[in-house]
Design an enzyme around this catalytic site. Structure first.
Site, PDB file in Angstrom:
ATOM      1  N   ASN A 208       0.849  -1.203   0.000  1.00  0.00           N
ATOM      2  CA  ASN A 208       0.000   0.000   0.000  1.00  0.00           C
ATOM      3  C   ASN A 208       0.878   1.243   0.000  1.00  0.00           C
ATOM      4  OD1 ASN A 208       0.567   0.771   2.850  1.00  0.00           O
ATOM      5  ND2 ASN A 208      -0.356  -1.236   3.222  1.00  0.00           N
ATOM      6  N   ASP A 276      -4.039  -6.626   5.102  1.00  0.00           N
ATOM      7  CA  ASP A 276      -4.964  -7.546   5.758  1.00  0.00           C
ATOM      8  C   ASP A 276      -4.872  -8.954   5.174  1.00  0.00           C
ATOM      9  OD1 ASP A 276      -6.081  -5.680   7.537  1.00  0.00           O
ATOM     10  OD2 ASP A 276      -7.230  -4.806   5.887  1.00  0.00           O
ATOM     11  N   PRO A 304      -2.598 -12.048  10.293  1.00  0.00           N
ATOM     12  CA  PRO A 304      -3.002 -11.806  11.682  1.00  0.00           C
ATOM     13  C   PRO A 304      -3.214 -10.312  11.897  1.00  0.00           C
ATOM     14  CG  PRO A 304      -0.646 -12.242  11.542  1.00  0.00           C
ATOM     15  CD  PRO A 304      -1.207 -12.490  10.180  1.00  0.00           C
ATOM     16  N   ILE A 306      -2.291  -7.599  14.065  1.00  0.00           N
ATOM     17  CA  ILE A 306      -1.240  -7.426  15.084  1.00  0.00           C
ATOM     18  C   ILE A 306      -1.782  -6.623  16.266  1.00  0.00           C
ATOM     19  CG2 ILE A 306       1.100  -6.533  15.496  1.00  0.00           C
ATOM     20  CD1 ILE A 306       1.548  -6.893  12.416  1.00  0.00           C
TER      21      ILE A 306
END
Ligand code: C5P
Length: 396
Positions: A208, A276, A304, A306
Site C-alpha cells: 500500500n 490484511d 493476523p 497485530i
C-alpha cells in the site's frame, strides 16, 4: 531560566532582523544569547547591533586568531544549552544535513554536542523544493528540531509557507527546547510503521501507499521525551530516526513476530498499514500471467491482526495500546467500532480521503473510552508531538 544560554546562529535572509528582537525577548526570560553571524547575515544585521542587544561579543570568523584565543570554535559550540539557527537559510540546512563545515556557523553545527533548533525562512518554492525537504527530513532524523515556517505574504511578493514564525512563537519553542519533557525516561515503547509487503512471487508483491512518515515521526518524538523506542518498520524510503532500535521487516507475519519478540513494553503504538491479506502461497518462481484465456485469479490468506493480538494478550500486554484508523468516510463511527473490536485503549483516526497518505500534513482525532479530542491540521512532525505529549501524560 536564569542560568540558561543559547548559541544563536543568524544566517542571511530578510528575516534576520527579527533575531534582534528574539535576543531581547529571550534576555527578558533570563536566557543569554551568544551569537554567530554568517557572512550573508552581516548584509542584514551588524555585529555591533547584535553585541549591543546580547551584551556579548558577536562571532563571525572561523579563523580569527583573537577569537580563537578567547574562545575556540569547538568550545563556542558546546558551552551552551541549545543551538538555535534563526533564520535558517536553505544553505545552512543543506550544509548541516550533509556534514559540510566551511565557515564558523557550519563548523559549530558539526562540532556541537547540543541539540539544534532550526527556524527556517525562505521563499515558498525553495521551502517546497525536494532537496530542501530531504535536508529537513535528515536533520529531523538526526534529532534536530526543525520548526514549520509560517504561511503568508513573503518579502519577495509570493504567498505560501516560508515566513519566519513570529518572535513570540520562536521564544516559546526555544524555552520549550531548553526545558525538555523527559517524562518517558525509563519507559519502553514499541512502534510499528510503514506498509507491509506480501510476496506473490520473487518479483511481485501486494502492498500500500504508506510512507512510514507518521510512524517514524512518532518514534522520534517519543525518543525526544526520553523513551527507549523499538521501531518495527516495513519497507520505506525515509531515514530512520537516530537513537531508536530499528527492526526491519517485510511481511505482516514478520511484523507480528518482531513485535512479540520486542515485548515487554509500556506502550504499543500500531501505526503500520498492515496488509490484511497475503497471497496464500508465494511462488518460488516468477509466475507467467500473460496470454491465458481465463482471467487470472489468486487465493488469499488472512494476515493476523497485530493490533488485536497485542491488545488481547493475557500476559505481557502493554499498559497502553494505540491503534490508527485511516478512513475515507464516517471516521468517528469507524474509529469507535475499531476501539471495541480490537480491544485497544486509544484509536488515532484520520481522514485519508485527501493527500494524507504519503503527504506532508495530517489532522487526527484521538478516540478513547472517555471521548474524543481533535488536533489542528499540522505537519506530521507536529502531529507526532501532539500524540507523544498525550502518551507521556497517560504513562506518567
Ligand atoms: O482494521 P484496520 O486495518 O483499519 O485497523 C487499523 C489498525 O490496525 C492500525 O493501527 C494498524 O496498524 C492495525 N492493524 C494490524 N494488523 C492488521 C491490520 C491492521 O495491526 N493485520
Amino acid at each position: 531560566m536564569s542560568d540558561r544560554s543559547i548559541l544563536l546562529i543568524i544566517t542571511g535572509g530578510v528575516a534576520a532582523f527579527k533575531s534582534l528582537e528574539l535576543i531581547r525577548e529571550l534576555g527578558r526570560a533570563g536566557v543569554r544569547s551568544r551569537v554567530i553571524l554568517t557572512k550573508a547575515a552581516q548584509e542584514f544585521v551588524t555585529p555591533l547591533s547584535v553585541s549591543a542587544l546580547s551584551g556579548e561579543k558577536c562571532f563571525t570568523e572561523l579563523f580569527d586568531l583573537d577569537d580563537e584565543a578567547e574562545m575556540g570554535h569547538i568550545e563556542l559550540s558546546r558551552s551552551t544549552d541549545l543551538v538555535v539557527v534563526c533564520p535558517a537559510s536553505a544553505d545552512i540546512m543543506g550544509k548541516a544535513a550533509n556534514g559540510l563545515a566551511n565557515d564558523l556557523a557550519s563548523t559549530a553545527l558539526l562540532a556541537t554536542d547540543k541539540r539544534v533548533l532550526y527556524a527556517p525562512a525562505m521563499n515558498v518554492r525553495m521551502w517546497d523544493h525536494p532537496a530542501v525537504k530531504r535536508n529537513v527530513e535528515t536533520l529531523r532524523a538526526d534529532g534536530s528540531i526543525v520548526l514549520e515556517p509560517d504561511e503568508g505574504l513573503m518579502a519577495c511578493g509570493e504567498f505560501g509557507p516560508g515566513r519566519l514564525p513570529e518572535v513570540a512563537r520562536l521564544k516559546e519553542e526555544i524555552l520549550a527546547a531548553l526545558s525538555p519533557d523527559r517524562s518517558l525516561e525509563g519507559k519502553h515503547i514499541l512502534v510499528t510503521a510503514g506498509p507491509t509487503r506480501e510476496p506473490i512471487d520473487p518479483v511481485r508483491y501486494i502492498s500500500n501507499h504508506s510512507s512510514g512518515r507518521q510512524g517514524y515521526a512518532i518514534a522520534a518524538s517519543l525518543r525526544d521525551r526520553g523513551a527507549k523506542v523499538t521501531l518495527v518498520s516495513g519497507p520505506v524510503s525515509i531515514q530512520p530516526p537516530e537513537g531508536v532500535e530499528l527492526k526491519k521487516v517485510e511481511t505482516a507475519l514478520e511484523m507480528l513476530n518482531a513485535v512479540e519478540t520486542a515485548l515487554p513494553a509500556d506502550a504499543f503504538i500500531s501505526v503500520a498499514a498492515v496488509a490484511d491479506w497475503r497471497p496464500a502461497t508465494a511462488s518460488d518462481t516468477k509466475l507467467k500471467l500473460k496470454g491465458g484465456d481465463e482471467p487470472v485469479s489468486m487465493t488469499f490468506a488472512e494476515n493476523p491482526d497485530i493490533l488485536k493480538t497485542i491488545s488481547n494478550l493475557a500476559e505481557n500486554r502493554p499498559g497502553l495500546v494505540i491503534g490508527f484508523a485511516a478512513e475515507t468516510n464516517d471516521v468517528a463511527a469507524h474509529a469507535q467500532g475499531k476501539l471495541q473490536r480490537k480491544g485497544c485503549d486509544w484509536i488515532v483516526a484520520n481522514d485519508v480521503s485527501g493527500d494524507v497518505m504519503g503527504g506532508e500534513n495530517n489532522e487526527v482525532s484521538l478516540f478513547t473510552k472517555d471521548g474524543m479530542e481533535a488536533s489542528p491540521r499540522m505537519s506530521k512532525a507536529q502531529i507526532a508531538d501532539w500524540i507523544a505529549a498525550r502518551i507521556a501524560k497517560a504513562l506518567s
